[in-house]
Design a protein around this motif. Structure first.
Motif, PDB file in Angstrom:
ATOM      1  N   ALA A   1     -10.670  43.604  48.938  1.00 50.78           N
ATOM      2  CA  ALA A   1     -11.506  44.763  49.261  1.00 50.78           C
ATOM      3  C   ALA A   1     -11.319  45.197  50.718  1.00 50.78           C
ATOM      4  N   PHE A   2     -11.278  44.221  51.621  1.00 49.37           N
ATOM      5  CA  PHE A   2     -11.042  44.544  53.035  1.00 49.37           C
ATOM      6  C   PHE A   2      -9.681  45.217  53.234  1.00 49.37           C
TER       7      PHE A   2
ATOM      8  N   GLY B   1     -12.478  32.304  44.447  1.00 47.33           N
ATOM      9  CA  GLY B   1     -12.275  33.559  43.729  1.00 47.33           C
ATOM     10  C   GLY B   1     -12.924  34.737  44.430  1.00 47.33           C
ATOM     11  N   ILE B   2     -14.137  34.529  44.918  1.00 49.95           N
ATOM     12  CA  ILE B   2     -14.816  35.620  45.610  1.00 49.95           C
ATOM     13  C   ILE B   2     -14.131  35.912  46.938  1.00 49.95           C
ATOM     14  N   TRP B   3     -13.608  34.867  47.591  1.00 47.41           N
ATOM     15  CA  TRP B   3     -12.866  35.060  48.842  1.00 47.41           C
ATOM     16  C   TRP B   3     -11.653  35.957  48.597  1.00 47.41           C
ATOM     17  N   ILE B   4     -10.974  35.736  47.489  1.00 48.90           N
ATOM     18  CA  ILE B   4      -9.830  36.574  47.134  1.00 48.90           C
ATOM     19  C   ILE B   4     -10.287  38.018  46.935  1.00 48.90           C
ATOM     20  N   GLY B   5     -11.433  38.193  46.287  1.00 42.60           N
ATOM     21  CA  GLY B   5     -11.960  39.545  46.084  1.00 42.60           C
ATOM     22  C   GLY B   5     -12.329  40.227  47.386  1.00 42.60           C
ATOM     23  N   ILE B   6     -12.953  39.478  48.308  1.00 42.46           N
ATOM     24  CA  ILE B   6     -13.327  40.053  49.600  1.00 42.46           C
ATOM     25  C   ILE B   6     -12.081  40.457  50.382  1.00 42.46           C
ATOM     26  N   GLY B   7     -11.078  39.588  50.383  1.00 43.79           N
ATOM     27  CA  GLY B   7      -9.840  39.909  51.086  1.00 43.79           C
ATOM     28  C   GLY B   7      -9.174  41.149  50.523  1.00 43.79           C
TER      29      GLY B   7
ATOM     30  N   ALA C   1      -8.944  48.973  54.652  1.00 48.77           N
ATOM     31  CA  ALA C   1      -8.109  49.200  55.838  1.00 48.77           C
ATOM     32  C   ALA C   1      -7.053  50.265  55.584  1.00 48.77           C
ATOM     33  N   LEU C   2      -6.594  50.380  54.354  1.00 40.47           N
ATOM     34  CA  LEU C   2      -5.522  51.324  54.032  1.00 40.47           C
ATOM     35  C   LEU C   2      -6.044  52.722  53.706  1.00 40.47           C
ATOM     36  N   VAL C   3      -7.255  52.815  53.154  1.00 43.88           N
ATOM     37  CA  VAL C   3      -7.724  54.116  52.686  1.00 43.88           C
ATOM     38  C   VAL C   3      -8.735  54.776  53.627  1.00 43.88           C
ATOM     39  N   VAL C   4      -9.366  53.994  54.500  1.00 41.65           N
ATOM     40  CA  VAL C   4     -10.364  54.572  55.400  1.00 41.65           C
ATOM     41  C   VAL C   4      -9.690  55.217  56.607  1.00 41.65           C
TER      42      VAL C   4
ATOM     43  N   SER D   1      -6.452  41.136  56.425  1.00 41.52           N
ATOM     44  CA  SER D   1      -7.481  40.979  55.396  1.00 41.52           C
ATOM     45  C   SER D   1      -6.957  40.174  54.215  1.00 41.52           C
ATOM     46  N   LEU D   2      -5.697  40.368  53.886  1.00 40.39           N
ATOM     47  CA  LEU D   2      -5.115  39.616  52.770  1.00 40.39           C
ATOM     48  C   LEU D   2      -4.972  38.131  53.078  1.00 40.39           C
TER      49      LEU D   2
END
Length: 209
Positions: free
Chosen positions: A201-202, A193-199, A206-209, A112-113
């Protein structure tokens, strides 16, 4: 001023459509595409279809490939073969060194990153060369679905990956100039910038769900 505003609005529209599309399909395809068997239970036809489906139905994989169109790469078509080679190389590496089950959330977060990496490339903060190892990581995770398979479905799966990823990269490169012209410099920065935010968030999900 109006040109900058138009580019910004196009950037938001482009991202808005993408987010709507992803939030619509993501829950439906959280599991294996078409509810197929995995690994050693696949046959050749299932392997081919699964190879085609995985890059298309995984939101992070799909976004990563489509983003090639707005990064502003010089001669984007030159990147297609190296990107495919690293992607398939990563998938092949999984067959020899499969991912430990306990590392799956961390690996998904890293994938995701990769969207963050693309955003930084679009902003000219880091080199486009980072695309190659990053798409290799994508390939490594995509190859995990076929670990333990017989040669026939294995090769069919790899062919499916080649077809799907090659088609997406070709489409992204074909539309690159038109997309960049439509976005403009300001719109490109907004999308990055939004792409960075989406990455981010994903990766968090992935880490907390």
């Amino acid at each position: 001023m109006s040109l900058r505003l138009n580019g910004t609005m196009r950037g938001f529209a482009f991202i808005g459509l993408g987010i709507y599309f992803l939030t619509t399909i993501a829950p439906a395809f959280a599991h294996h595409p078409f509810a197929m068997a995995e690994g050693g239970e696949m046959n050749a036809i299932q392997g081919l279809l699964s190879g085609i489906a995985h890059p298309l139905l995984g939101p992070d994989h799909l976004l990563f490939l489509l983003a090639i169109g707005f990064l502003g790469l010089k001669r984007p078509f030159v990147w297609i073969l190296p990107l495919l080679a690293f992607a398939l190389g990563g998938a092949a590496l999984t067959q020899v060194l499969p991912l430990a089950a306990g590392l799956e959330p961390a690996a998904e977060a890293l994938v995701s990153l990769s969207l963050v990496v693309e955003g930084l490339i679009a902003l000219n903060i880091i080199s486009a060369g980072f695309l190659l190892p990053v798409i290799g990581l994508h390939g490594y995770l995509l190859g995990g679905a076929i670990v333990g398979s017989e040669p026939s479905p294995l090769f069919a799966y790899f062919l499916g990956l080649l077809i799907a990823q090659g088609a997406l990269l070709l489409a992204a490169c074909l539309g690159s100039k038109r997309l960049l012209d439509a976005l403009g410099d300001q719109g490109k920065r907004v999308v990055a910038g939004i792409w960075i935010g989406i990455g981010g968030a994903f990766a968090w999900a992935a880490l907390v769900v």
